[in-house]
Design a protein around this motif. Structure first.
Motif, PDB file in Angstrom:
ATOM      1  N   LEU A   1      -7.585  31.015  15.663  1.00 16.28           N
ATOM      2  CA  LEU A   1      -6.600  30.143  15.013  1.00 16.28           C
ATOM      3  C   LEU A   1      -6.555  28.767  15.681  1.00 16.28           C
ATOM      4  CD1 LEU A   1      -3.606  32.587  14.344  1.00 16.28           C
ATOM      5  CD2 LEU A   1      -5.209  31.649  12.673  1.00 16.28           C
ATOM      6  N   ARG A   2      -6.651  28.728  17.007  1.00 18.09           N
ATOM      7  CA  ARG A   2      -6.661  27.424  17.713  1.00 18.09           C
ATOM      8  C   ARG A   2      -7.888  26.611  17.327  1.00 18.09           C
ATOM      9  NH1 ARG A   2      -5.281  30.695  22.135  1.00 18.09           N
ATOM     10  NH2 ARG A   2      -7.352  30.486  23.083  1.00 18.09           N
ATOM     11  N   ALA A   3      -9.030  27.291  17.288  1.00  7.69           N
ATOM     12  CA  ALA A   3     -10.275  26.576  16.933  1.00  7.69           C
ATOM     13  C   ALA A   3     -10.193  26.048  15.499  1.00  7.69           C
ATOM     14  CB  ALA A   3     -11.465  27.506  17.110  1.00  7.69           C
TER      15      ALA A   3
ATOM     16  N   ALA B   1      -7.502  25.317  13.793  1.00  4.59           N
ATOM     17  CA  ALA B   1      -6.535  24.204  13.753  1.00  4.59           C
ATOM     18  C   ALA B   1      -7.202  22.926  14.255  1.00  4.59           C
ATOM     19  CB  ALA B   1      -5.304  24.541  14.597  1.00  4.59           C
ATOM     20  N   ARG B   2      -7.986  23.038  15.326  1.00  5.10           N
ATOM     21  CA  ARG B   2      -8.668  21.847  15.876  1.00  5.10           C
ATOM     22  C   ARG B   2      -9.672  21.287  14.869  1.00  5.10           C
ATOM     23  NH1 ARG B   2      -8.381  25.053  21.351  1.00  5.10           N
ATOM     24  NH2 ARG B   2      -6.559  23.994  22.217  1.00  5.10           N
ATOM     25  N   LEU B   3     -10.413  22.174  14.223  1.00  2.00           N
ATOM     26  CA  LEU B   3     -11.394  21.707  13.239  1.00  2.00           C
ATOM     27  C   LEU B   3     -10.695  21.038  12.060  1.00  2.00           C
ATOM     28  CD1 LEU B   3     -13.851  24.752  13.309  1.00  2.00           C
ATOM     29  CD2 LEU B   3     -14.256  22.462  14.211  1.00  2.00           C
TER      30      LEU B   3
ATOM     31  N   PRO C   1       2.104  21.608  29.383  1.00  2.00           N
ATOM     32  CA  PRO C   1       2.181  21.774  30.838  1.00  2.00           C
ATOM     33  C   PRO C   1       1.434  20.652  31.568  1.00  2.00           C
ATOM     34  CG  PRO C   1       1.641  23.847  29.794  1.00  2.00           C
ATOM     35  CD  PRO C   1       1.562  22.801  28.726  1.00  2.00           C
ATOM     36  N   GLU C   2       0.474  20.014  30.880  1.00  2.00           N
ATOM     37  CA  GLU C   2      -0.309  18.954  31.509  1.00  2.00           C
ATOM     38  C   GLU C   2       0.415  17.620  31.541  1.00  2.00           C
ATOM     39  OE1 GLU C   2      -4.116  18.745  29.554  1.00  2.00           O
ATOM     40  OE2 GLU C   2      -4.602  20.799  30.106  1.00  2.00           O
ATOM     41  N   LYS C   3       1.082  17.281  30.427  1.00  2.00           N
ATOM     42  CA  LYS C   3       1.698  15.953  30.364  1.00  2.00           C
ATOM     43  C   LYS C   3       2.672  15.802  29.199  1.00  2.00           C
ATOM     44  CE  LYS C   3      -2.404  14.263  28.008  1.00  2.00           C
ATOM     45  NZ  LYS C   3      -3.537  13.397  28.018  1.00  2.00           N
TER      46      LYS C   3
ATOM     47  N   ALA D   1      -1.914  20.595  23.056  1.00  2.00           N
ATOM     48  CA  ALA D   1      -1.816  19.696  21.897  1.00  2.00           C
ATOM     49  C   ALA D   1      -2.849  18.590  22.064  1.00  2.00           C
ATOM     50  CB  ALA D   1      -0.409  19.102  21.803  1.00  2.00           C
ATOM     51  N   GLU D   2      -3.579  18.308  20.990  1.00  2.00           N
ATOM     52  CA  GLU D   2      -4.567  17.221  21.038  1.00  2.00           C
ATOM     53  C   GLU D   2      -4.437  16.356  19.788  1.00  2.00           C
ATOM     54  OE1 GLU D   2      -6.547  20.463  20.608  1.00  2.00           O
ATOM     55  OE2 GLU D   2      -5.760  21.003  22.572  1.00  2.00           O
ATOM     56  N   PHE D   3      -4.503  15.051  19.965  1.00  2.00           N
ATOM     57  CA  PHE D   3      -4.587  14.138  18.825  1.00  2.00           C
ATOM     58  C   PHE D   3      -5.949  14.322  18.158  1.00  2.00           C
ATOM     59  CE2 PHE D   3      -1.247  11.684  20.993  1.00  2.00           C
ATOM     60  CZ  PHE D   3      -0.424  11.418  19.903  1.00  2.00           C
TER      61      PHE D   3
ATOM     62  N   ILE E   1     -10.117  15.391  19.830  1.00  2.00           N
ATOM     63  CA  ILE E   1     -10.676  16.735  19.673  1.00  2.00           C
ATOM     64  C   ILE E   1     -12.201  16.691  19.755  1.00  2.00           C
ATOM     65  CG2 ILE E   1     -10.974  18.659  18.052  1.00  2.00           C
ATOM     66  CD1 ILE E   1      -8.073  18.013  17.116  1.00  2.00           C
ATOM     67  N   ASP E   2     -12.727  17.564  20.579  1.00  2.67           N
ATOM     68  CA  ASP E   2     -14.176  17.722  20.725  1.00  2.67           C
ATOM     69  C   ASP E   2     -14.615  18.738  19.657  1.00  2.67           C
ATOM     70  OD1 ASP E   2     -16.692  18.634  21.448  1.00  2.67           O
ATOM     71  OD2 ASP E   2     -16.293  18.500  23.599  1.00  2.67           O
ATOM     72  N   LEU E   3     -15.232  18.203  18.618  1.00  2.89           N
ATOM     73  CA  LEU E   3     -15.571  19.007  17.448  1.00  2.89           C
ATOM     74  C   LEU E   3     -16.553  20.131  17.805  1.00  2.89           C
ATOM     75  CD1 LEU E   3     -14.652  18.697  14.543  1.00  2.89           C
ATOM     76  CD2 LEU E   3     -16.709  17.379  14.077  1.00  2.89           C
ATOM     77  N   GLU E   4     -17.547  19.783  18.604  1.00  6.76           N
ATOM     78  CA  GLU E   4     -18.577  20.748  18.979  1.00  6.76           C
ATOM     79  C   GLU E   4     -17.945  21.913  19.747  1.00  6.76           C
ATOM     80  OE1 GLU E   4     -22.035  22.199  18.354  1.00  6.76           O
ATOM     81  OE2 GLU E   4     -21.318  20.329  17.464  1.00  6.76           O
ATOM     82  N   ARG E   5     -17.055  21.572  20.671  1.00  5.50           N
ATOM     83  CA  ARG E   5     -16.373  22.608  21.458  1.00  5.50           C
ATOM     84  C   ARG E   5     -15.558  23.536  20.550  1.00  5.50           C
ATOM     85  NH1 ARG E   5     -12.117  21.574  26.483  1.00  5.50           N
ATOM     86  NH2 ARG E   5     -11.207  23.658  26.438  1.00  5.50           N
ATOM     87  N   ALA E   6     -14.863  22.944  19.580  1.00  7.48           N
ATOM     88  CA  ALA E   6     -14.050  23.762  18.669  1.00  7.48           C
ATOM     89  C   ALA E   6     -14.944  24.672  17.817  1.00  7.48           C
ATOM     90  CB  ALA E   6     -13.186  22.861  17.790  1.00  7.48           C
TER      91      ALA E   6
HETATM   92  P1  ATP Z   1     -12.110  26.780  24.607  1.00  4.78           P
HETATM   93  O1  ATP Z   1     -12.667  28.167  24.423  1.00  4.78           O
HETATM   94  O2  ATP Z   1     -13.003  25.717  24.004  1.00  4.78           O
HETATM   95  O3  ATP Z   1     -11.675  26.466  26.015  1.00  4.78           O
HETATM   96  P2  ATP Z   1      -9.369  27.373  24.004  1.00  4.78           P
HETATM   97  O4  ATP Z   1      -8.690  27.529  22.682  1.00  4.78           O
HETATM   98  O5  ATP Z   1      -9.496  28.611  24.836  1.00  4.78           O
HETATM   99  O6  ATP Z   1     -10.791  26.702  23.697  1.00  4.78           O
HETATM  100  P3  ATP Z   1      -7.115  26.220  25.273  1.00  4.78           P
HETATM  101  O7  ATP Z   1      -6.851  27.248  26.309  1.00  4.78           O
HETATM  102  O8  ATP Z   1      -6.256  26.239  24.040  1.00  4.78           O
HETATM  103  O9  ATP Z   1      -8.662  26.258  24.855  1.00  4.78           O
HETATM  104  O10 ATP Z   1      -7.036  24.758  25.917  1.00  4.78           O
HETATM  105  C1  ATP Z   1      -7.423  24.467  27.249  1.00  4.78           C
HETATM  106  C2  ATP Z   1      -7.425  22.953  27.414  1.00  4.78           C
HETATM  107  O11 ATP Z   1      -8.543  22.373  26.733  1.00  4.78           O
HETATM  108  C3  ATP Z   1      -6.205  22.242  26.851  1.00  4.78           C
HETATM  109  O12 ATP Z   1      -5.916  21.124  27.650  1.00  4.78           O
HETATM  110  C4  ATP Z   1      -6.648  21.803  25.467  1.00  4.78           C
HETATM  111  O13 ATP Z   1      -5.930  20.659  25.044  1.00  4.78           O
HETATM  112  C5  ATP Z   1      -8.118  21.485  25.706  1.00  4.78           C
HETATM  113  N1  ATP Z   1      -8.983  21.751  24.541  1.00  4.78           N
HETATM  114  C6  ATP Z   1      -9.360  22.961  24.070  1.00  4.78           C
HETATM  115  N2  ATP Z   1     -10.232  22.840  23.050  1.00  4.78           N
HETATM  116  C7  ATP Z   1     -10.416  21.501  22.869  1.00  4.78           C
HETATM  117  C8  ATP Z   1     -11.200  20.715  21.967  1.00  4.78           C
HETATM  118  N3  ATP Z   1     -11.982  21.282  21.049  1.00  4.78           N
HETATM  119  N4  ATP Z   1     -11.147  19.379  22.073  1.00  4.78           N
HETATM  120  C9  ATP Z   1     -10.370  18.795  23.016  1.00  4.78           C
HETATM  121  N5  ATP Z   1      -9.606  19.468  23.889  1.00  4.78           N
HETATM  122  C10 ATP Z   1      -9.616  20.804  23.824  1.00  4.78           C
END
Ligand code: ATP
Length: 133
Positions: A120-122, A124-126, A9-11, A80-82, A86-91
């Motif tokens: 599952l999203r976290a 996958a990111r890790l 939805p972003e780009k 989707a993130e390359f 990906i922000d490892l700490e956030r994941a």
């Molecule tokens: P969080 O709890 O950290 O927000 P989430 O799984 O709830 O994680 P999403 O709703 O899937 O986050 O994503 C929201 C936006 O943030 C999207 O644009 C996504 O690409 C980006 N995003 C989420 N987690 C990361 C990450 N660890 N590193 C980079 N971008 C992220």
């Protein structure tokens, strides 16, 4: 060659000619090469890979839809993130938060399912971030 488009939805994150695409659909992992039969699938949270000139790119992706038709592959995804982005700490924080919540919540509730998907999203990111060169 395949024309690959990965759209959130972003780009439009990816719009390029590639040699091969791999992703996880509702029936499991699939790979697409030029000449692939036309199909439509739900995409699961996980990893999308594509190869171009011998180089593989990795993306962590959340759910969406995929279409293959006439050597054109279109993925419509919530996020989707390359690997590099990906922000490892956030994941890690998202993973721990989801794990904590899942311990407290009752199974078979909407909230439980929500945190299952967040986990599952976290994960996958890790997983994808670990492929960063
Ligand atoms: P969080 O709890 O950290 O927000 P989430 O799984 O709830 O994680 P999403 O709703 O899937 O986050 O994503 C929201 C936006 O943030 C999207 O644009 C996504 O690409 C980006 N995003 C989420 N987690 C990361 C990450 N660890 N590193 C980079 N971008 C992220």
């Amino acid at each position: 060659m395949l024309n690959l488009e990965i759209i959130t939805p972003e780009k439009v994150l990816v719009s390029e000619e590639v040699d091969m695409v791999e992703a996880k659909g509702s029936l499991g992992e699939f790979g697409v090469l030029p000449g692939h039969i036309q199909f439509l699938t739900v995409l699961e949270i996980g990893e999308v890979r594509y190869t171009k000139d011998g180089k593989t790119s990795y993306l962590a992706t959340s759910g969406g839809f995929g279409e293959v038709a006439d050597d054109k592959v279109t993925f419509l995804l919530d996020t989707a993130e390359f690997a590099d982005d990906i922000d490892l700490e956030r994941a890690k924080i998202a993973m721990e938060e989801a794990q904590e919540r899942l311990k407290e919540l009752e199974m078979d509730t909407a909230e439980y399912r929500m945190y299952e998907l967040a986990l599952l999203r976290a994960l996958a990111r890790l997983q994808v971030a670990s492929k960063k060169l």
